[in-house]
Design an enzyme around this catalytic site. Structure first.
Site, PDB file in Angstrom:
ATOM      1  CE  LYS A  10     135.562  13.843   8.896  1.00 17.13           C
ATOM      2  NZ  LYS A  10     135.175  12.885   7.824  1.00 17.13           N
ATOM      3  CE1 TYR A  49     139.131  14.522   4.162  1.00 12.49           C
ATOM      4  CE2 TYR A  49     137.962  16.557   4.616  1.00 12.49           C
ATOM      5  CZ  TYR A  49     138.328  15.274   4.987  1.00 12.49           C
ATOM      6  OH  TYR A  49     137.883  14.742   6.168  1.00 12.49           O
ATOM      7  CG  PHE A  86     133.042  11.824  -1.956  1.00 11.48           C
ATOM      8  CD1 PHE A  86     133.976  12.442  -1.140  1.00 11.48           C
ATOM      9  CD2 PHE A  86     133.315  10.540  -2.419  1.00 11.48           C
ATOM     10  CE1 PHE A  86     135.155  11.807  -0.787  1.00 11.48           C
ATOM     11  CE2 PHE A  86     134.500   9.886  -2.071  1.00 11.48           C
ATOM     12  CZ  PHE A  86     135.428  10.525  -1.253  1.00 11.48           C
ATOM     13  NE  ARG A 116     142.158   5.193   9.139  1.00  8.35           N
ATOM     14  CZ  ARG A 116     141.632   5.897   8.113  1.00  8.35           C
ATOM     15  NH1 ARG A 116     141.588   7.226   8.153  1.00  8.35           N
ATOM     16  NH2 ARG A 116     141.149   5.287   7.063  1.00  8.35           N
ATOM     17  CB  THR A 176     134.634   5.578   5.516  1.00  5.00           C
ATOM     18  OG1 THR A 176     136.034   5.330   5.451  1.00  5.00           O
ATOM     19  CG2 THR A 176     134.332   6.974   5.008  1.00  5.00           C
ATOM     20  NE  ARG A 233     134.759   7.983  10.531  1.00  7.49           N
ATOM     21  CZ  ARG A 233     135.774   7.871   9.678  1.00  7.49           C
ATOM     22  NH1 ARG A 233     136.228   6.685   9.326  1.00  7.49           N
ATOM     23  NH2 ARG A 233     136.339   8.954   9.173  1.00  7.49           N
ATOM     24  CG  ASN A 271     132.770  10.131   8.470  1.00  9.52           C
ATOM     25  OD1 ASN A 271     133.138  11.284   8.687  1.00  9.52           O
ATOM     26  ND2 ASN A 271     133.392   9.328   7.631  1.00  9.52           N
ATOM     27  CG  HIS A 286     140.514  13.374   9.231  1.00 11.81           C
ATOM     28  ND1 HIS A 286     140.676  12.726   8.037  1.00 11.81           N
ATOM     29  CD2 HIS A 286     141.766  13.720   9.643  1.00 11.81           C
ATOM     30  CE1 HIS A 286     141.973  12.705   7.728  1.00 11.81           C
ATOM     31  NE2 HIS A 286     142.645  13.303   8.691  1.00 11.81           N
ATOM     32  CD  GLU A 338     145.826  14.214   7.399  1.00 10.64           C
ATOM     33  OE1 GLU A 338     145.245  13.815   6.378  1.00 10.64           O
ATOM     34  OE2 GLU A 338     145.621  13.716   8.541  1.00 10.64           O
TER      35      GLU A 338
END
Ligand code: RTP
Ligand code: MG
Length: 140
Positions: free
Chosen positions: A11, A51, A59, A87, A93, A104, A114, A117, A128
């Site tokens: 990100k 998203y 948010f 993950r 998160t 993270r 964070n 993704h 995706e």
């Protein structure tokens, strides 16, 4: 265990701090192969569509602004149990709640910024991946 693919984004907070290599090293050391990767600046429309599942969340608009605030690296990771494995490597998160040693925990700045993704299921991963990559861009 079958070889699986997952979709990952490094990100804007992480690309800004030049962390792409450090994050990729974590993937590779965990046995995930980067079989596709490109650096892009997402459009608002791309971020909104990506998203869309969060469109009704408070948010959402901030999240779209944030994802378009700088370059990101979109990637396809391949390996055994890649979705769950990634993950685990990412952590929770909210970086404040993420386990020691996770990406993270190491690099996240906030619940929004964070750093990474990762797809949350094999079905989401397939959608995706197809959203950002042509089949010819993925070289396993
Ligand atoms: P991701 O989809 O980015 O891998 O993260 P995730 O599954 O752990 O979290 P998710 O609930 O899907 O949320 C997507 C992204 O939205 C931002 N977020 N902000 N301000 C907030 O309370 C909040 N909550 C989530 C984060 O960037 C999160 O990764
Ligand atoms: Mg998610």
């Amino acid at each position: 265990m079958a070889i699986e693919r997952t979709f990952s984004i490094i990100k804007p907070d992480a690309t800004r701090r030049n962390l792409t290599g450090k994050i990729n090293a974590i993937f590779e050391e965990a046995g995930l192969r980067i079989v596709a990767q490109k650096r892009i600046w997402m459009s608002r429309q791309q971020a909104k569509t990506f998203y869309a599942v969060h469109a009704s969340r408070p948010f959402f608009h901030e999240l779209v602004d944030y994802m378009c605030s700088g370059p990101v690296v979109v990637q396809v990771l391949e390996g055994e149990n890649a979705v769950a494995r990634n993950r685990e490597l990412m952590g929770a998160t909210d970086p404040a709640k993420a386990a020691e040693g996770t990406i993270r925990k190491l690099y996240g700045e906030s619940i929004q910024a964070n750093s990474v993704h990762g797809s949350d299921s094999p079905e989401t991963a397939a959608a995706e991946i197809a959203y950002f990559f042509a089949g010819s861009e993925i070289v396993g």
